[in-house]
Each structure stands twice: as structure tokens, then as C-alpha cells.
Design an enzyme around this catalytic site. Sequence first.
Site, PDB file in Angstrom:
ATOM      1  N   TYR A   1      20.434  66.420  40.868  1.00  0.00           N
ATOM      2  CA  TYR A   1      20.828  65.065  41.249  1.00  0.00           C
ATOM      3  C   TYR A   1      21.899  64.596  40.270  1.00  0.00           C
ATOM      4  O   TYR A   1      21.708  64.678  39.053  1.00  0.00           O
ATOM      5  CB  TYR A   1      19.615  64.130  41.184  1.00  0.00           C
ATOM      6  CG  TYR A   1      19.941  62.695  41.521  1.00  0.00           C
ATOM      7  CD1 TYR A   1      20.255  62.323  42.827  1.00  0.00           C
ATOM      8  CD2 TYR A   1      19.933  61.708  40.537  1.00  0.00           C
ATOM      9  CE1 TYR A   1      20.559  60.998  43.132  1.00  0.00           C
ATOM     10  CE2 TYR A   1      20.227  60.386  40.840  1.00  0.00           C
ATOM     11  CZ  TYR A   1      20.543  60.039  42.133  1.00  0.00           C
ATOM     12  OH  TYR A   1      20.846  58.734  42.440  1.00  0.00           O
TER      13      TYR A   1
ATOM     14  N   LYS B   1      21.890  57.619  30.274  1.00  0.00           N
ATOM     15  CA  LYS B   1      20.505  57.396  29.824  1.00  0.00           C
ATOM     16  C   LYS B   1      20.398  57.128  28.319  1.00  0.00           C
ATOM     17  O   LYS B   1      20.719  56.042  27.879  1.00  0.00           O
ATOM     18  CB  LYS B   1      19.629  58.559  30.279  1.00  0.00           C
ATOM     19  CG  LYS B   1      19.686  58.695  31.837  1.00  0.00           C
ATOM     20  CD  LYS B   1      18.405  59.111  32.474  1.00  0.00           C
ATOM     21  CE  LYS B   1      18.603  59.364  33.952  1.00  0.00           C
ATOM     22  NZ  LYS B   1      17.688  58.707  34.838  1.00  0.00           N
TER      23      LYS B   1
ATOM     24  N   ASP C   1      25.976  68.396  33.635  1.00  0.00           N
ATOM     25  CA  ASP C   1      25.510  67.021  33.781  1.00  0.00           C
ATOM     26  C   ASP C   1      24.328  66.841  32.833  1.00  0.00           C
ATOM     27  O   ASP C   1      23.202  67.242  33.127  1.00  0.00           O
ATOM     28  CB  ASP C   1      25.110  66.757  35.242  1.00  0.00           C
ATOM     29  CG  ASP C   1      24.615  65.328  35.429  1.00  0.00           C
ATOM     30  OD1 ASP C   1      24.516  64.593  34.431  1.00  0.00           O
ATOM     31  OD2 ASP C   1      24.321  64.961  36.588  1.00  0.00           O
TER      32      ASP C   1
HETATM   33  C1  LIG Z   1      21.143  64.391  35.841  1.00  0.00           C
HETATM   34  C2  LIG Z   1      21.544  63.037  36.359  1.00  0.00           C
HETATM   35  N1  LIG Z   1      22.836  62.786  36.604  1.00  0.00           N
HETATM   36  C3  LIG Z   1      23.252  61.594  37.042  1.00  0.00           C
HETATM   37  C4  LIG Z   1      22.355  60.580  37.285  1.00  0.00           C
HETATM   38  C5  LIG Z   1      22.837  59.255  37.773  1.00  0.00           C
HETATM   39  O1  LIG Z   1      22.733  58.295  36.765  1.00  0.00           O
HETATM   40  P1  LIG Z   1      22.696  56.735  37.129  1.00  0.00           P
HETATM   41  O2  LIG Z   1      21.376  56.489  37.789  1.00  0.00           O
HETATM   42  O3  LIG Z   1      22.859  56.053  35.803  1.00  0.00           O
HETATM   43  O4  LIG Z   1      23.837  56.483  38.048  1.00  0.00           O
HETATM   44  C6  LIG Z   1      20.998  60.790  37.048  1.00  0.00           C
HETATM   45  C7  LIG Z   1      20.017  59.737  37.300  1.00  0.00           C
HETATM   46  O5  LIG Z   1      18.840  59.897  37.232  1.00  0.00           O
HETATM   47  C8  LIG Z   1      20.572  62.056  36.566  1.00  0.00           C
HETATM   48  O6  LIG Z   1      19.291  62.325  36.339  1.00  0.00           O
END
Ligand SMILES: Cc1ncc(COP(=O)(O)O)c(C=O)c1O
Length: 402
Positions: free
Chosen positions: A117, A240, A212
Site C-alpha cells: 500500500y 509516519k 516506500d
Molecule cells: C507503506 C505506506 N506508504 C504510504 C502510505 C500512505 O501514507 P498516508 O496515509 O500518510 O498518505 C502508507 C499509509 O499507511 C503506508 O503504510
Amino acid sequence: MRAFDPYPFFTKYAKGSCIVDVDGKEYIDYCMAYGPLIFGHAYSYVIEAVREQLEKGTLYGTPTEREVELAELVCGCVPSAEMVRLVTTGAEATMSAIRVARGFTGKKKIVKFEGCYHGAHDCVLVKAGSGATTFGVPTSQGVPEETTKNTIVVPYNDSERFEEAVKSEKDDLAAVIVEPVLGNVGLILPKEGFLETLRELTEAYGVVLIFDEVITGFRLGLGGAQEYYGVTPDLTTLGKILGGGFPMAAYAGKEEIMRLTAPSGKVYQAGTYSGNPLSTAAALATLRTIKEKGAAFYEQLESKQKKIARVLESSAEEHDIEAQVNAVASMFQIFFSANPVYDYETAKAADNKKFMVYQRSLLENGVFVPPSQFETCFVSTAHSEQDLGKTADVFRETFSKL
Ligand SMILES: Cc1ncc(COP(=O)(O)O)c(C=O)c1O
């Protein structure tokens, strides 16, 4: 991802490891807002830093010295980071990283992995994990097929399928984006050699490798998963923990790619709240505190995780319940399955109904884990020995009834 049957509890306040609902019921929190709160809720250093900043203004629309300090701190911690752009959410970070990778290569296609995700934006909402899998819409409606046709999806941990995809798409392939540790279909660790294969093949075919690290950044160590596994990507996305509980994310990486971002280059990116002073204050307080505490910081967090994981394993064994516990650093998750869980399909094959009975029972007994099999649990420095002891009792009680 916040919704669950019959209804989610509504929160009144939270402090340390404890979250309190509007009825005054307390829970030991292992959701931790889905990962940012490595010090637990309302951590005093972060709160003080933000309070101090509040008096000086909340948003300027001009650059600040502290953004530069933060960027330098990130470059000092994260191996791939030579230049940093601050943004507000993880989704914005991955969207911008993919855009600059496309600008750099002049190509359109990307590879993503099943169950990863990367935020709720179009080109990555294909076989996406987290809430998208929980609610059965891993590939979202409303995303034009013209967009998703440029997204090639490969099973996580499958080096052979990855090699086939790269070789067949190499002429159009701009980037490969991956969660180096998959935290969005439960927790899945990379098999030995998987991340190395991604690195070798992307390098060989001139494809930009994006890690990511929105979850794993500053969670697996100050240098994230890339430091932990010793594989350096071209670009990294962070979020985060970076913002210490405030909206803050970033993308970072090789200078020759990052420089293409406007104003120095022609790849556009902007955001009203980017690098805002409140989030920047929280981010600096967070990273500086972790850095000051040194290696012991992550060792202590991991030892708490290990205690919890051991209780989960022994409780399942004692009651003859088929289960797999996946864990790394301060992250863990249980799958009710007889077989190892190493990708999207094996995660989906686990007994999701049993997971929800387990989650509900924990909740009734004052322990809050994310309300989905397809999320990860987080331990913070605020979790005390007493919390761990109570959690162990609640796990044992829950397993005796499953
Ligand atoms: C690995 C990863 N990338 C991107 C995101 C997206 O982050 P945001 O919710 O701050 O847009 C998340 C959200 O949980 C994530 O776990």
C-alpha cells in the site's frame, strides 16, 4: 481502515501507551495510529516543541532554517538520502517520488507488488493492501484503466516473476516501488535475497528503485529497512514516525534524480502545508531524541516486541491453534494459518474471521490491536513492563476461548 463491526470505539484522549474511549474505557494501544507514535501518545518532548512553535506562527508559506536542519538530519540517517523534499502525507510522498522517477527516465510504467500500500492515489491503488484489502476493493473503482495499465503488479517475494516483468517491460519501465518490509497485509518480511534482486535488476536495466519506507523509516532503525537489510534504493519515501504524530512526510534520494524537482528541475511538486513549522518542530524533536538515545533505543523496543511475540506463539501452541507470528524490530502480527505467510495470497488465506474474534476479545479485555488482519501492530517506548504483563494475560485468556 478505522471502521469495524459493530462499530469502532470513539476516542476521548490518549497518553503514553494508553488510549481512552468516550465511555472512559482504557486500552493498551498497539495500533499507535498505524505507526507514527514510536514514543507513544502525547510524548512530552514533541508536545513541548510544538507548543513552543505555536506561539511563533503555524504556517508561513516561506522557507525556514528548520526545514534545512531536518533535511540534513534525514540525509545523515537514511543511506539513500542525498536531497530531501518535505511533503505532508505518505501518499503525496509516493506520488511525487513516482513522478520524479518518470521525469528522470522519460518512461511511464511502474512495477508495484501485490498487497503493498502506497497511499490512496490512482496509479498505486492496484492490488493494494491495508483498508483496500480489508474492505474488498484492492483495485479501486474510479481509477481510469488508462492509469492502471501503466502499473504492473508482481507477487511480493517472487524474484523470478519480478525478473520476468522487468525484462518484458524494460523499454517502458520508469520505476519499481516496494515496501521493503510489507506492513499492509499484516506483516511480511522480505525473503533472503529478494531486496538484493530488486536492486541488481533495476540497476542493470536503468530503472529507478523506490523503497516506500513510510512505515519502516525510523522504525527498523534510524536508517530504516535499507540500513537494516543493507540494500540502498535510488529514492525513499518517508512519513509516519518522521512527523512524530504530526502531518509530515518526505521523499529523498539521489541528487541527480531529486534535482529534477521544481524549482531546480521541471518535475512539478508543491503543497501549502509542506514543511509547515508545527510538523517540522515535531519531526526535529522526534529524530533528535531517537538519535540521542543511540542504539539502545531500538534494542529496547525490539526486546518488548519479542516478549509479546513469544506469548502469542506459546499461547497458540498451548491451545493447539494454527498460527504464524511475523515480527521484526518493534512490529508484529499474527495470522491464523498453518502455513508460513510470505505474500499477499498466503496472507489472504489465513483465517480472517478468527482474527476478528481475537481482535474483539482483546478489545473487550482492554488491548487494542488494529481491527484488521491486513495491518501491523506497533510497540512504542511508552509500553511498560506492566503493560506487557497485562497484554500477556489478555492474550492467554483470549487464546483459551478461540
Ligand atoms: C507503506 C505506506 N506508504 C504510504 C502510505 C500512505 O501514507 P498516508 O496515509 O500518510 O498518505 C502508507 C499509509 O499507511 C503506508 O503504510
